[in-house]
Design a protein around this motif. Structure first.
Motif, PDB file in Angstrom:
ATOM      1  N   ARG A   1      -3.580  -5.045  -5.186  1.00 54.63           N
ATOM      2  CA  ARG A   1      -3.123  -4.035  -6.163  1.00 54.63           C
ATOM      3  C   ARG A   1      -1.836  -3.886  -6.818  1.00 54.63           C
ATOM      4  O   ARG A   1      -1.730  -3.934  -7.898  1.00 54.63           O
ATOM      5  N   TYR A   2      -0.896  -4.469  -5.978  1.00 54.39           N
ATOM      6  CA  TYR A   2       0.464  -4.421  -6.418  1.00 54.39           C
ATOM      7  C   TYR A   2       0.378  -5.781  -7.427  1.00 54.39           C
ATOM      8  O   TYR A   2       1.113  -5.672  -8.247  1.00 54.39           O
ATOM      9  N   GLU A   3      -0.252  -6.731  -7.074  1.00 56.22           N
ATOM     10  CA  GLU A   3      -0.242  -8.035  -8.143  1.00 56.22           C
ATOM     11  C   GLU A   3      -1.002  -7.351  -9.469  1.00 56.22           C
ATOM     12  O   GLU A   3      -0.585  -7.906 -10.560  1.00 56.22           O
ATOM     13  N   HIS A   4      -1.760  -6.410  -9.259  1.00 54.53           N
ATOM     14  CA  HIS A   4      -2.520  -6.076 -10.446  1.00 54.53           C
ATOM     15  C   HIS A   4      -1.713  -5.401 -11.368  1.00 54.53           C
ATOM     16  O   HIS A   4      -1.571  -5.243 -12.587  1.00 54.53           O
ATOM     17  N   LEU A   5      -0.591  -4.381 -10.687  1.00 55.24           N
ATOM     18  CA  LEU A   5       0.079  -3.495 -11.490  1.00 55.24           C
ATOM     19  C   LEU A   5       1.439  -4.306 -11.754  1.00 55.24           C
ATOM     20  O   LEU A   5       1.947  -4.229 -12.934  1.00 55.24           O
ATOM     21  N   GLU A   6       1.684  -5.497 -11.224  1.00 54.84           N
ATOM     22  CA  GLU A   6       2.500  -6.589 -11.853  1.00 54.84           C
ATOM     23  C   GLU A   6       2.205  -7.114 -13.184  1.00 54.84           C
ATOM     24  O   GLU A   6       3.120  -7.075 -14.096  1.00 54.84           O
ATOM     25  N   GLN A   7       1.010  -7.187 -13.053  1.00 54.28           N
ATOM     26  CA  GLN A   7       0.494  -8.169 -14.054  1.00 54.28           C
ATOM     27  C   GLN A   7       0.261  -7.211 -15.393  1.00 54.28           C
ATOM     28  O   GLN A   7       0.583  -7.591 -16.369  1.00 54.28           O
ATOM     29  N   ALA A   8      -0.119  -5.804 -15.022  1.00 55.46           N
ATOM     30  CA  ALA A   8      -0.139  -4.745 -16.104  1.00 55.46           C
ATOM     31  C   ALA A   8       1.163  -4.219 -16.714  1.00 55.46           C
ATOM     32  O   ALA A   8       1.034  -3.569 -17.459  1.00 55.46           O
ATOM     33  N   GLY A   9       2.240  -4.612 -15.869  1.00 57.23           N
ATOM     34  CA  GLY A   9       3.379  -3.966 -16.136  1.00 57.23           C
ATOM     35  C   GLY A   9       3.531  -2.455 -15.846  1.00 57.23           C
ATOM     36  O   GLY A   9       4.329  -1.654 -16.753  1.00 57.23           O
ATOM     37  N   ARG A  10       3.208  -1.990 -14.859  1.00 55.32           N
ATOM     38  CA  ARG A  10       3.018  -0.544 -14.475  1.00 55.32           C
ATOM     39  C   ARG A  10       3.591  -0.311 -13.035  1.00 55.32           C
ATOM     40  O   ARG A  10       3.576  -1.294 -12.266  1.00 55.32           O
ATOM     41  N   ARG A  11       3.833   0.861 -12.626  1.00 52.13           N
ATOM     42  CA  ARG A  11       4.467   1.033 -11.514  1.00 52.13           C
ATOM     43  C   ARG A  11       3.325   1.912 -10.355  1.00 52.13           C
ATOM     44  O   ARG A  11       3.598   2.051  -9.047  1.00 52.13           O
ATOM     45  N   SER A  12       2.359   2.514 -11.242  1.00 47.35           N
ATOM     46  CA  SER A  12       1.624   3.389 -10.284  1.00 47.35           C
ATOM     47  C   SER A  12       0.055   3.234 -10.714  1.00 47.35           C
ATOM     48  O   SER A  12      -0.288   2.648 -11.863  1.00 47.35           O
ATOM     49  N   TRP A  13      -0.955   3.461  -9.935  1.00 52.17           N
ATOM     50  CA  TRP A  13      -2.242   3.159  -9.934  1.00 52.17           C
ATOM     51  C   TRP A  13      -2.843   4.381 -10.719  1.00 52.17           C
ATOM     52  O   TRP A  13      -2.351   5.656 -10.621  1.00 52.17           O
ATOM     53  N   ARG A  14      -3.665   4.144 -11.595  1.00 52.50           N
ATOM     54  CA  ARG A  14      -4.579   4.952 -12.545  1.00 52.50           C
ATOM     55  C   ARG A  14      -5.926   5.250 -11.986  1.00 52.50           C
ATOM     56  O   ARG A  14      -6.411   4.190 -11.541  1.00 52.50           O
ATOM     57  N   PRO A  15      -6.699   6.257 -12.480  1.00 52.87           N
ATOM     58  CA  PRO A  15      -8.077   6.376 -11.983  1.00 52.87           C
ATOM     59  C   PRO A  15      -8.848   5.386 -12.628  1.00 52.87           C
ATOM     60  O   PRO A  15      -9.890   4.901 -12.178  1.00 52.87           O
ATOM     61  N   SER A  16      -8.552   4.697 -13.813  1.00 51.34           N
ATOM     62  CA  SER A  16      -9.355   3.733 -14.450  1.00 51.34           C
ATOM     63  C   SER A  16      -9.157   2.432 -13.983  1.00 51.34           C
ATOM     64  O   SER A  16      -9.854   1.390 -14.271  1.00 51.34           O
ATOM     65  N   ASP A  17      -8.201   2.339 -13.055  1.00 52.54           N
ATOM     66  CA  ASP A  17      -7.790   0.756 -12.351  1.00 52.54           C
ATOM     67  C   ASP A  17      -8.783   0.689 -11.041  1.00 52.54           C
ATOM     68  O   ASP A  17      -9.007  -0.669 -10.681  1.00 52.54           O
ATOM     69  N   GLY A  18      -9.424   1.775 -10.662  1.00 55.55           N
ATOM     70  CA  GLY A  18     -10.097   1.535  -9.314  1.00 55.55           C
ATOM     71  C   GLY A  18     -10.175   2.573  -8.437  1.00 55.55           C
ATOM     72  O   GLY A  18      -9.468   3.777  -8.550  1.00 55.55           O
ATOM     73  N   PRO A  19     -10.915   2.688  -7.554  1.00 54.14           N
ATOM     74  CA  PRO A  19     -11.113   3.776  -6.265  1.00 54.14           C
ATOM     75  C   PRO A  19      -9.704   4.109  -5.674  1.00 54.14           C
ATOM     76  O   PRO A  19      -8.756   3.019  -5.470  1.00 54.14           O
ATOM     77  N   LEU A  20      -9.552   5.282  -5.212  1.00 50.48           N
ATOM     78  CA  LEU A  20      -8.438   5.627  -4.195  1.00 50.48           C
ATOM     79  C   LEU A  20      -8.989   5.562  -2.937  1.00 50.48           C
ATOM     80  O   LEU A  20     -10.113   5.454  -2.499  1.00 50.48           O
ATOM     81  N   TYR A  21      -8.103   5.147  -2.021  1.00 47.06           N
ATOM     82  CA  TYR A  21      -8.659   4.773  -0.808  1.00 47.06           C
ATOM     83  C   TYR A  21      -7.990   5.991   0.182  1.00 47.06           C
ATOM     84  O   TYR A  21      -6.711   6.250   0.164  1.00 47.06           O
ATOM     85  N   LEU A  22      -8.643   6.755   0.959  1.00 41.76           N
ATOM     86  CA  LEU A  22      -8.346   7.869   1.635  1.00 41.76           C
ATOM     87  C   LEU A  22      -8.386   7.508   3.044  1.00 41.76           C
ATOM     88  O   LEU A  22      -9.578   6.908   3.536  1.00 41.76           O
ATOM     89  N   VAL A  23      -7.220   7.541   3.918  1.00 43.25           N
ATOM     90  CA  VAL A  23      -7.392   6.932   5.512  1.00 43.25           C
ATOM     91  C   VAL A  23      -6.871   7.984   6.353  1.00 43.25           C
ATOM     92  O   VAL A  23      -5.842   8.319   6.514  1.00 43.25           O
ATOM     93  N   PRO A  24      -7.861   8.854   6.662  1.00 44.50           N
ATOM     94  CA  PRO A  24      -7.487   9.899   7.749  1.00 44.50           C
ATOM     95  C   PRO A  24      -7.469   9.362   9.010  1.00 44.50           C
ATOM     96  O   PRO A  24      -8.284   8.261   9.634  1.00 44.50           O
ATOM     97  N   ILE A  25      -6.489   9.792  10.006  1.00 50.52           N
ATOM     98  CA  ILE A  25      -6.284   9.129  11.253  1.00 50.52           C
ATOM     99  C   ILE A  25      -6.237  10.144  12.125  1.00 50.52           C
ATOM    100  O   ILE A  25      -5.233  11.248  12.140  1.00 50.52           O
ATOM    101  N   ASP A  26      -7.078  10.490  13.079  1.00 50.96           N
ATOM    102  CA  ASP A  26      -6.825  11.457  14.156  1.00 50.96           C
ATOM    103  C   ASP A  26      -6.510  11.138  15.215  1.00 50.96           C
ATOM    104  O   ASP A  26      -7.043   9.932  15.795  1.00 50.96           O
ATOM    105  N   GLU A  27      -5.985  12.047  15.940  1.00 52.13           N
ATOM    106  CA  GLU A  27      -5.245  11.477  17.409  1.00 52.13           C
ATOM    107  C   GLU A  27      -4.135  10.301  17.033  1.00 52.13           C
ATOM    108  O   GLU A  27      -4.456   9.358  17.731  1.00 52.13           O
ATOM    109  N   LEU A  28      -3.274  10.222  16.229  1.00 50.39           N
ATOM    110  CA  LEU A  28      -2.581   9.186  15.972  1.00 50.39           C
ATOM    111  C   LEU A  28      -1.701   8.734  16.982  1.00 50.39           C
ATOM    112  O   LEU A  28      -1.390   7.291  17.154  1.00 50.39           O
ATOM    113  N   ARG A  29      -1.390   9.579  17.902  1.00 43.06           N
ATOM    114  CA  ARG A  29      -0.318   9.037  19.170  1.00 43.06           C
ATOM    115  C   ARG A  29      -1.024   8.206  20.036  1.00 43.06           C
ATOM    116  O   ARG A  29      -0.657   7.266  20.717  1.00 43.06           O
TER     117      ARG A  29
END
Length: 368
Positions: A230-258
């Motif tokens: 994704r950072y390679e895609h942002l570099e080619q697009a000349g942007r700093r942040s992800w947009r909804p049109s670029d693709g899905p978001l990844y939600l990573v919940p972690i339970d009992e992280l310790r």
């Protein structure tokens, strides 16, 4: 007469009429309270209500202070105003954009005592009837002490959920997971060492890992690979942040992280911590969003339990490993923190015995 009877018979008109009557009554009482409290200026101007909204605990107002006055004067007279209004409390905060505006909470009752029909013992989630939502919108996760809904903007943030047993950590995590499950443009990748909280959501997860350190490390490797693409895609697009049109978001919940960050296997623990630091530090702009829910928060020892963060500070918290402590597995940062404490205790003993004087750096860390 017929018009009045018709207005009283139709529910929505009756509610609007009662609400208008309450607003007018509050404005009249507010004006009288400000004058009794001595808030009138030399030109006989008083703070005026410019916006009013009813909430389960009372009223939320936006007030404009007159010329020649300031918000601090209104804040100093809050108790006198509350006494004239005959309410529990008046809370005043400054508007962040304009100095002449103040946000006023008129607290009339406890919204959680069960007497208000708008605040039942079990509050339904505001999005329970929606078929589809967007995780780019603020997600309702809780209510504040005024009974008003609190929302959380998830994209671009890390979230750490901690608290005592039965404090509501699972409920807060469920609100986030439900929002992610209702968004078709979200990929859910979960880690659950206890095999309990996230297991109930197994049908909506794209991948779910339990108490297997090898699988957890492989999952983080895949997320880091996606992050790099994704950072390679942002570099080619000349942007700093992800947009909804670029693709899905990844939600990573972690339970009992310790369990993962303080694993007894040193190599596995270090491998997981290194990848978690990388993902937390670099994954925000690329649309990889780690969420952490730890078990009971430690009280009295100032322990920070994990790599996760509120407001995006998890990466920094992990890098400053001296701020982290894991008491059971002697995990990340424990040895460094313990050595620092030992040095400080030794310096204090030396000062008490008159044997030596600590360095200036140690003197700053010693209590007065």
């Amino acid at each position: 007469m017929l018009l009045v009877a018709w207005l009283a018979a139709v529910p929505w008109t009756r509610q609007r009429a009662v609400s208008a009557w309450r607003r007018g009554r509050l404005r009249r009482r507010w004006d009288r309270a400000c004058r009794f409290a001595g808030l009138a200026t030399v030109n006989d101007r008083i703070p005026r209500i410019v916006r009013h909204r009813e909430v389960p605990a009372g009223d939320r107002l936006m007030v404009r202070v007159p010329k020649g006055s300031e918000r601090a004067e209104l804040e100093e007279a809050a108790e006198r105003v509350a006494a004239v209004l005959r309410v529990r409390q008046i809370r005043i905060t400054r508007d962040v954009e304009r100095a002449d505006l103040a946000h006023v909470d008129v607290v009339r009752r406890d919204p959680f005592d069960g007497t208000d029909p708008r605040m039942p013992a079990r509050l339904p989630w505001p999005w329970r009837d929606r078929r589809q939502v967007s995780l780019w919108d603020p997600v309702p996760v809780a209510v504040d002490d005024m009974g008003d809904t609190i929302t959380l903007s998830l994209p671009g943030r890390h979230v750490l959920i901690g608290g005592e047993p039965e404090a509501g950590k699972s409920t807060a995590l469920s609100a986030v997971l439900a929002a992610g499950a209702l968004d078709p443009n979200v990929r859910l990748i979960g880690l659950d060492a206890k095999r309990l909280e996230l297991a109930l959501w197994r049908p909506v997860f794209d991948r779910l890992v339990f108490n297997n350190m090898g699988d957890a490390i492989d999952t983080l490797d895949e997320l880091i690979g996606e992050m790099d693409r994704r950072y390679e895609h942002l570099e080619q697009a000349g942007r700093r942040s992800w947009r909804p049109s670029d693709g899905p978001l990844y939600l990573v919940p972690i339970d009992e992280l310790r369990f993962y960050t303080a694993c007894e296997d040193r190599k596995a623990r270090e491998a997981f911590n290194a990848r978690a630091i990388d993902l937390a530090a670099r994954g925000r702009a690329a649309g990889d969003d780690p969420r952490a829910r730890d078990a009971e928060a430690e009280h009295g020892r100032g322990a920070v339990q994990l790599p996760g963060s509120a407001g995006g500070a998890v990466g920094d918290a992990l890098l400053n490993a001296g701020c982290l402590r894991h008491d059971s597995g002697r995990g990340l940062g424990h040895q460094r923190l313990q050595r620092r404490r030992d040095r400080h205790q030794h310096a204090r003993r030396g000062v008490a015995a008159g044997r030596r004087r600590p360095s200036p750096a140690v003197q700053e860390l010693l209590p007065e």
